[in-house]
Design a protein around this motif. Structure first.
Motif: not given
Length: 322
Positions: A172-176, A180-183, A260-264
């Motif tokens: 959750r912290n990463l996504a915020r 929060g993209g794929a690993q 969360a709209r962006v997930g790198v």
């Protein structure tokens, strides 16, 4: 609903903290064992013997978290904390005049190989290799080592357990933060020492396609209830929801639930550096775990959280959209 005393070994972790109030709310006597903060401390075998004698259910959850760097010291403690505590419970069951009808002991679905080609079940799954797999094998061997004819034993091969806290907090912290993209897996140097120890993850699935098998903590508790009431089920049991996804879909679900709209996406080099800083291992997110609950499904168990989004929404306290 089952009745009778329950003994929980390893009571202060994520699972134990969830199970204890639930069982007590159901009116069951619960005796806890842990290194601290419990009714009995590990090492007090006489007290453990007394607690287990006359219990209806024993639940073994003890073991150092694998969310650490696999140093020689940590590897030794991961083994010791599982094998010693399981042996202690086995000794207590063997000595009991009135042994428990059921002993459910933690195991892990990591015992199966990295699987991108097909799902692993109890009957068709192939065991893997490496440090984490050897831990799981030894843990199950300790569970089934002694002759305990009056006690049915289940090795609960748990997948990633979702709920309030636990593995979802850092996700959750990463996504915020927009991460929060794929690993992504990829090349990373694995030294001779890590190869020899079986702790170096070799490149596998690409672009977040490693499978992600999971189960909601509520369903783990319900599985234990079900096992008490279903005496024909024993041996290894996969605690896994029936609808696994891949890592990319998992992270997309987390972003959707959080808005969360962006997930790198995070490439392996970034994951490895982050793991070093957080004192953990990338195997925990890069190994492809594709596991299905064959035994539970055949016995008629119904999951409360069979799909990922509902499980994540509950864990994040987000209402399910109409």
């Amino acid at each position: 609903m089952s009745a009778g005393k329950v003994v929980i070994g390893g009571s202060t972790g994520f699972m134990g903290s969830f199970l204890i109030p639930r069982l007590r709310t159901e009116g069951r006597e619960v005796v806890t064992i842990s290194r601290s903060g419990a009714d009995i401390r590990w090492g007090d075998q006489a007290a453990i013997d007394r607690a287990v004698d006359g219990a209806a259910l024993v639940i073994g959850l003890a073991g150092k978290s694998v969310n650490c760097r696999y140093t020689p010291e940590n590897r030794a403690e991961i083994f010791r904390s599982r094998l010693d505590t399981t042996a202690s419970l086995s000794t207590a069951v063997a000595r009991a005049e009135s042994p428990p009808a059921l002993w459910v002991n933690s195991s892990t679905a990591t015992i199966y190989r990295h699987a991108e080609d097909r799902p692993m079940t109890e009957s068709t799954g192939e065991l893997g290799s490496g440090f984490s797999v050897e831990v799981a094998k030894a843990w199950e061997q300790a569970l089934f080592a002694d002759e305990l004819p009056a006690t049915r034993r289940v090795a609960l091969r748990s997948t990633i357990v979702l709920g309030h806290g636990g593995v979802l907090d850092p996700v959750r912290n990463l996504a915020r933060l927009g991460l929060g993209g794929a690993q992504y897996d990829g090349r990373w140097p694995v030294g001779a020492a890590r190869r020899a120890a079986g702790t170096g993850h070799l490149p596998g699935a690409r672009r977040g396609r490693q499978r992600f098998s999971w189960v909601h903590i509520e369903d783990v508790a319900r599985i234990i209830d079900f096992l008490e009431q279903t005496p024909e089920v024993d041996g290894p049991v996969n605690a896994a929801a029936p609808n696994p996804v891949d890592n990319a879909a998992f992270m997309a679900t987390v972003r959707r639930v959080l808005g969360a709209r962006v997930g790198v996406p995070m490439p392996r080099w970034m994951l490895e550096l982050g793991a070093i800083g957080m004192r953990t291992e990338t195997e925990l997110i890069l190994k492809s775990r594709w596991v299905l609950p064959e035994k539970l499904t055949a016995a008629g168990f119904e999951f409360r959280y069979p799909t990922l989004e509902a499980a994540v929404r509950e864990a994040f306290d987000r209402e399910i959209a109409a």
